[in-house]
Design a protein around this motif. Sequence first.
Motif, mmCIF file in Angstrom:
data_model
loop_
_atom_site.group_PDB
_atom_site.id
_atom_site.type_symbol
_atom_site.label_atom_id
_atom_site.label_comp_id
_atom_site.label_asym_id
_atom_site.label_seq_id
_atom_site.Cartn_x
_atom_site.Cartn_y
_atom_site.Cartn_z
ATOM 1 N N ASP A 1 4.185 -13.948 -3.446
ATOM 2 C CA ASP A 1 2.947 -14.150 -2.687
ATOM 3 C C ASP A 1 2.868 -13.287 -1.426
ATOM 4 N N LEU A 2 3.409 -12.086 -1.514
ATOM 5 C CA LEU A 2 3.308 -11.140 -0.410
ATOM 6 C C LEU A 2 2.120 -10.229 -0.658
ATOM 7 N N GLU A 3 1.408 -9.923 0.384
ATOM 8 C CA GLU A 3 0.249 -9.037 0.279
ATOM 9 C C GLU A 3 0.713 -7.607 0.020
ATOM 10 N N SER A 4 0.214 -7.007 -1.026
ATOM 11 C CA SER A 4 0.476 -5.586 -1.250
ATOM 12 C C SER A 4 -0.702 -4.816 -0.669
ATOM 13 N N ASP A 5 -0.386 -3.819 0.149
ATOM 14 C CA ASP A 5 -1.448 -3.081 0.810
ATOM 15 C C ASP A 5 -1.696 -1.740 0.126
ATOM 16 N N ILE A 6 -2.629 -1.010 0.677
ATOM 17 C CA ILE A 6 -3.022 0.273 0.109
ATOM 18 C C ILE A 6 -1.853 1.254 0.105
ATOM 19 N N ILE A 7 -0.975 1.160 1.098
ATOM 20 C CA ILE A 7 0.175 2.060 1.171
ATOM 21 C C ILE A 7 1.104 1.825 -0.018
ATOM 22 N N CYS A 8 1.354 0.575 -0.341
ATOM 23 C CA CYS A 8 2.201 0.246 -1.494
ATOM 24 C C CYS A 8 1.577 0.758 -2.782
ATOM 25 N N TYR A 9 0.294 0.483 -2.963
ATOM 26 C CA TYR A 9 -0.374 0.927 -4.183
ATOM 27 C C TYR A 9 -0.385 2.449 -4.293
ATOM 28 N N ASN A 10 -0.656 3.133 -3.196
ATOM 29 C CA ASN A 10 -0.667 4.592 -3.227
ATOM 30 C C ASN A 10 0.699 5.139 -3.630
#
Length: 103
Positions: A28-37
């Motif tokens: 349940d940790l938020e994945s941000d745009i940096i992780c996805y990129n």
Amino acid sequence: YSSAISACVKPARWDVALRLLARMRGRDLESDIICYNAVVSACGEAGQWEISLALLAGMPAKALAPNVISCSAAISACERAGTWEFALSILEDMRSSSVTPNA
């Protein structure tokens, strides 16, 4: 997690990057745009262009808006695979979503 995922890009450890992203979701940790990129880039570096495109397409469902880095990583994945039609499609999507392509 972001740093660990980013470390997977250059050795093209797309499988590890995907597992880390899944582990974030499982905790349940938020994945941000940096992780996805970073995951899109790692997949592209490893020739997994289809996974790169699937991640890009799935970003809005995660409340993430693809940015120029996301799109450029996916376009690079397409370039490596020789799938120029998909690269052009991403460019068109960028224009319609007001993401300005870089040079």
